[in-house]
Design a protein around this motif. Sequence first.
Motif, PDB file in Angstrom:
ATOM      1  N   LYS A 135       9.173   1.928  -2.387  1.00 23.46           N
ATOM      2  CA  LYS A 135       9.043   0.964  -1.288  1.00 23.46           C
ATOM      3  C   LYS A 135       8.084  -0.141  -1.680  1.00 23.46           C
ATOM      4  CE  LYS A 135       5.926   0.150   1.024  1.00 23.46           C
ATOM      5  NZ  LYS A 135       4.617   0.019   1.599  1.00 23.46           N
ATOM      6  N   MET A 195      14.350   4.018   3.558  1.00 24.40           N
ATOM      7  CA  MET A 195      12.891   4.009   3.450  1.00 24.40           C
ATOM      8  C   MET A 195      12.454   2.947   2.444  1.00 24.40           C
ATOM      9  SD  MET A 195      11.558   6.132   5.528  1.00 24.40           S
ATOM     10  CE  MET A 195       9.937   6.710   5.117  1.00 24.40           C
ATOM     11  N   MET A 212      16.544   9.423   8.442  1.00 21.27           N
ATOM     12  CA  MET A 212      16.310   8.221   7.647  1.00 21.27           C
ATOM     13  C   MET A 212      16.522   8.601   6.186  1.00 21.27           C
ATOM     14  SD  MET A 212      15.048   5.012   7.883  1.00 21.27           S
ATOM     15  CE  MET A 212      13.866   4.813   9.206  1.00 21.27           C
ATOM     16  N   ARG A 214       8.580  12.356  -2.112  1.00 24.12           N
ATOM     17  CA  ARG A 214       8.188  11.424  -1.041  1.00 24.12           C
ATOM     18  C   ARG A 214       7.227  10.366  -1.586  1.00 24.12           C
ATOM     19  NH1 ARG A 214       7.324  15.199   4.335  1.00 24.12           N
ATOM     20  NH2 ARG A 214       9.394  16.095   4.256  1.00 24.12           N
ATOM     21  N   GLU A 250      -1.262   9.803   3.759  1.00 28.82           N
ATOM     22  CA  GLU A 250      -0.336  10.585   4.570  1.00 28.82           C
ATOM     23  C   GLU A 250       0.953   9.830   4.783  1.00 28.82           C
ATOM     24  OE1 GLU A 250      -2.000  12.249   8.166  1.00 28.82           O
ATOM     25  OE2 GLU A 250      -3.810  12.690   7.021  1.00 28.82           O
ATOM     26  N   HIS A 251       2.044  10.511   4.527  1.00 28.16           N
ATOM     27  CA  HIS A 251       3.339   9.868   4.714  1.00 28.16           C
ATOM     28  C   HIS A 251       3.848  10.142   6.110  1.00 28.16           C
ATOM     29  CE1 HIS A 251       3.162   9.013   0.599  1.00 28.16           C
ATOM     30  NE2 HIS A 251       3.333  10.240   0.194  1.00 28.16           N
ATOM     31  N   PRO A 252       4.343   9.113   6.772  1.00 27.05           N
ATOM     32  CA  PRO A 252       4.963   9.365   8.068  1.00 27.05           C
ATOM     33  C   PRO A 252       6.221  10.195   7.842  1.00 27.05           C
ATOM     34  CG  PRO A 252       5.396   7.131   7.349  1.00 27.05           C
ATOM     35  CD  PRO A 252       4.440   7.720   6.367  1.00 27.05           C
ATOM     36  N   VAL A 253       6.469  11.115   8.733  1.00 28.31           N
ATOM     37  CA  VAL A 253       7.685  11.911   8.626  1.00 28.31           C
ATOM     38  C   VAL A 253       8.692  11.322   9.612  1.00 28.31           C
ATOM     39  CG1 VAL A 253       8.626  14.221   8.614  1.00 28.31           C
ATOM     40  CG2 VAL A 253       6.221  13.868   8.173  1.00 28.31           C
ATOM     41  N   VAL A 254       9.648  10.615   9.074  1.00 28.02           N
ATOM     42  CA  VAL A 254      10.624   9.963   9.937  1.00 28.02           C
ATOM     43  C   VAL A 254      11.936  10.719   9.830  1.00 28.02           C
ATOM     44  CG1 VAL A 254      11.708   7.783  10.524  1.00 28.02           C
ATOM     45  CG2 VAL A 254       9.515   7.796   9.369  1.00 28.02           C
ATOM     46  N   GLY A 255      12.455  11.139  10.967  1.00 26.44           N
ATOM     47  CA  GLY A 255      13.723  11.856  10.969  1.00 26.44           C
ATOM     48  C   GLY A 255      14.896  10.893  10.853  1.00 26.44           C
ATOM     49  N   VAL A 257       9.360  11.209  14.850  1.00 24.48           N
ATOM     50  CA  VAL A 257      10.281  10.656  15.842  1.00 24.48           C
ATOM     51  C   VAL A 257      11.626  11.324  15.681  1.00 24.48           C
ATOM     52  CG1 VAL A 257      11.457   8.609  16.657  1.00 24.48           C
ATOM     53  CG2 VAL A 257       9.102   8.463  15.901  1.00 24.48           C
ATOM     54  N   ALA A 289       9.239  16.122  12.199  1.00 18.36           N
ATOM     55  CA  ALA A 289       9.339  14.666  12.172  1.00 18.36           C
ATOM     56  C   ALA A 289       8.613  14.058  13.358  1.00 18.36           C
ATOM     57  CB  ALA A 289      10.795  14.246  12.186  1.00 18.36           C
ATOM     58  N   PHE A 295       7.711   6.232  -1.576  1.00 16.10           N
ATOM     59  CA  PHE A 295       6.800   5.194  -1.091  1.00 16.10           C
ATOM     60  C   PHE A 295       6.370   4.241  -2.198  1.00 16.10           C
ATOM     61  CE2 PHE A 295       6.712   7.280   2.911  1.00 16.10           C
ATOM     62  CZ  PHE A 295       6.473   6.230   3.785  1.00 16.10           C
ATOM     63  N   ASP A 319      14.344  18.953  11.762  1.00 15.52           N
ATOM     64  CA  ASP A 319      13.288  17.994  11.449  1.00 15.52           C
ATOM     65  C   ASP A 319      12.248  17.990  12.544  1.00 15.52           C
ATOM     66  OD1 ASP A 319      15.243  17.081  13.147  1.00 15.52           O
ATOM     67  OD2 ASP A 319      14.738  14.978  12.792  1.00 15.52           O
ATOM     68  N   VAL A 323       0.834  -1.207   0.000  1.00 17.94           N
ATOM     69  CA  VAL A 323       0.000   0.000   0.000  1.00 17.94           C
ATOM     70  C   VAL A 323       0.865   1.252   0.000  1.00 17.94           C
ATOM     71  CG1 VAL A 323      -1.911  -1.085   1.225  1.00 17.94           C
ATOM     72  CG2 VAL A 323      -0.123   0.055   2.519  1.00 17.94           C
ATOM     73  N   VAL A 324       0.305   2.303  -0.579  1.00 13.97           N
ATOM     74  CA  VAL A 324       0.859   3.646  -0.432  1.00 13.97           C
ATOM     75  C   VAL A 324      -0.289   4.487   0.104  1.00 13.97           C
ATOM     76  CG1 VAL A 324       1.834   5.639  -1.612  1.00 13.97           C
ATOM     77  CG2 VAL A 324       2.491   3.342  -2.328  1.00 13.97           C
ATOM     78  N   LEU A 325      -0.137   4.969   1.316  1.00 11.69           N
ATOM     79  CA  LEU A 325      -1.232   5.669   1.977  1.00 11.69           C
ATOM     80  C   LEU A 325      -1.182   7.164   1.691  1.00 11.69           C
ATOM     81  CD1 LEU A 325      -0.851   3.780   5.354  1.00 11.69           C
ATOM     82  CD2 LEU A 325      -2.473   3.286   3.548  1.00 11.69           C
ATOM     83  N   GLN A 363      13.026  13.413   4.962  1.00  3.55           N
ATOM     84  CA  GLN A 363      12.211  14.580   5.303  1.00  3.55           C
ATOM     85  C   GLN A 363      12.605  15.823   4.525  1.00  3.55           C
ATOM     86  OE1 GLN A 363      13.463  14.011   9.103  1.00  3.55           O
ATOM     87  NE2 GLN A 363      14.922  15.665   9.155  1.00  3.55           N
ATOM     88  N   TYR A 422       1.267   1.046   7.750  1.00  3.07           N
ATOM     89  CA  TYR A 422       2.406   0.607   6.943  1.00  3.07           C
ATOM     90  C   TYR A 422       3.069  -0.602   7.594  1.00  3.07           C
ATOM     91  CZ  TYR A 422       2.654   4.298   3.432  1.00  3.07           C
ATOM     92  OH  TYR A 422       2.408   5.113   2.366  1.00  3.07           O
ATOM     93  N   ARG A 464       5.115   7.567  18.284  1.00  3.73           N
ATOM     94  CA  ARG A 464       5.640   8.414  17.208  1.00  3.73           C
ATOM     95  C   ARG A 464       5.679   9.866  17.658  1.00  3.73           C
ATOM     96  NH1 ARG A 464       4.475   8.017  11.727  1.00  3.73           N
ATOM     97  NH2 ARG A 464       2.238   8.112  11.914  1.00  3.73           N
TER      98      ARG A 464
END
Lengths: 351, 355
Positions: A158, A103, A98, A151, A91-96, B355, B353, A155, B350, A87-89, A144, B243, B94
Amino acid sequence: MNCVLKTYDLSIGYHLKRGEDKILHRNIGLDLYGGEITCLLGPNGSGKSTLIRTFSGFQAALGGDLLINEKSLNQYSAKELSKVLSVVLTEHPVVGQMNVFSMVAFGRSPYTGFLGKLAKEDYHIIEKALENAGITELRNRQFQSLSDGERQKVFIAKSLAQETPLMFLDEPTAFLDFPSKVEILQLLRKTAWEQNKAILLSTHDLNLALQFADKIWLMGQDKPIVTGVPEDLVLSGKFANYFDHKNISFDKTTGTFTFDAATKQAIVVSGQHIKLDWLKKALHRKGFEVLNENGGSEPLTLVRFNLEKDVFELKLDNSVNGFNHIEELIEFLLGGESNTTSLATPSRSGS
Amino acid sequence: MSSTPKTIQFEEKHRWLKMGIIVFLGMVFFLLNIALGSVFIPFKEFFKIVFGLGSDKLAWTNIVLNARLPQAVTALLAGAALGAGGLMMQTLFRNPLAGPSVLGVSSGASLGVAIMILFLGVQVGNINMFSQFAGNFSIVIAAIVGAVMVLLLIGMLAGRFKNNTVVLVMGIMIAYAVSAIVGVLQFYSLKEDLQTFVIWGLGSFANVPRGQLQYFSIAIIGGLLLTLLISKPLNAMLLGENYARNLGVNTSRIRYIIILLTGLLTAVVTAYCGPIAFLGLAVPHLSRNFFKTSDHLVNIPGVILIGGLMALVCNLIARLPGYDGALPINAITSIMGAPVVIWIIIKRTDFRADV
């Protein structure tokens, strides 16, 4: 063609409190085929996301059955399902902290061992996913720091790395500028064709969906889901049916939506020229009713295009004015409406 | 094509170097912790004691082996446990500002402890009150129950309210409410019990006696090893529940595992050492910033090492020679930790972000 996903008499919706169910759609019978892009269209609240969430196993169906590769969704373990659909949703999670590579590497997660260490083959697949998504040069960028379109591609990459026959994307073109939307859809079409994947995506970009989709599913509130090839849906009027709104109508000939505005005045535009086509759009936007020459009685207001002089010629009450630009012509018409005396002495008549 | 594996190996080399630096610093501070204190022991004698040769003065041997060594081991393990707990909570919710002391987990453990000491009147001696007190397993169990209850409550709220800030504020409110209950218990308790509880609340790594150290160590080390084992699903949780599920993670199960592990680690530390502030919140950020990754396979060893190191540094400052006795450890962790958190908030580009 191979049918990857098939639903029988499926009902989707939500479990409410007190044990009641809110069913959005019932008796759904849909198929997804490998190598095809299916676009899910419908207004907000019509249940597009609910359908995708149900297909993804995120929420339970309220009835009926959903088969993936002829096996019921309920019989898949989480692990098995992760190798069948990705899946590609929205809203994308914002992960610092990374980078893009990491990803995309998440896509290999269903295949890696206990600690998630990547094997040589995994590296290869991730590289290929990056390449197919056209983001090889972003590999070492921080996730990010990317734009929305980038982005989205990460995904999708991914999802490609996950190597699943089914791909679901919830509004992948939302929040993107037009070239990015087209780029994403081209990427998905290439993926569907080259890797024989069944891709389902929801979108609000109707015009793009008409151009890119192999199949379209139309969803509306309290209406059955209508499916078909985009052109058939347009010709049969079903497409217009789903989106007709008070002030919006779908033009079968051009395949575009038009917005009705209160008409001020009828103007006949005579002749065939690209500049006249664009003039029609401008007149329409300004609220004029644009008519084609019908050969009958001489109309009051008529616009022609003079090729030799490269000017628009406006015939009005037996006087002819020339205009170089649409803007001048429109200003003249609008000015004339408020002050009829100025018609006699056009301020800016061309050549 | 060939450049990618190179970069990754390059990064990994760096990581080993960075780990090495922290391990080295950790060893230095560990030695300083057992070498320095209010009683001065000459270096020659100190090394004799460390290498098992014994010293002429029995008191010195006693101080090093029975007081300072268990304390240093406790600090090391407590810091590691709080760091790991904080990391798991920040990933689960998160939320960069999640941590055992922020979301009321420490308060939950405190409530368990308070009920045992103040309400049920679990006997605590006067002379060596801490060792008897901390040695009482019922108190440790009560702390774990309290911490896990609060975590479950917050987990439930986090499931319903997806908004991080809402969950954070609710966690802080729960912490207040739980503290209020503890306050009421304090009001009705005996003076002696109250004193025990207040001193426990100031925090100290000196409360685990040698006879208890093995249980403390087993609980913490066991918890940390289990944490390492879930690094892969923890990574997937960084992307959010949907996810993660799509990547084959049984999210509801992993949620409970995270909550139980965090509860265990935080509660054991809290029961023995008091509610230690800020370490759990600051250490994961230090690790992520130092190793430049969000990968839990790197960050779990990272928080264990950095957490242990930070706790040893704080413990050393608390017992710097010249003081008569030791400062409360919470005062030091707060003075050290609060600026770290402010620095993180100001510095991080960030900040959006999760996390």
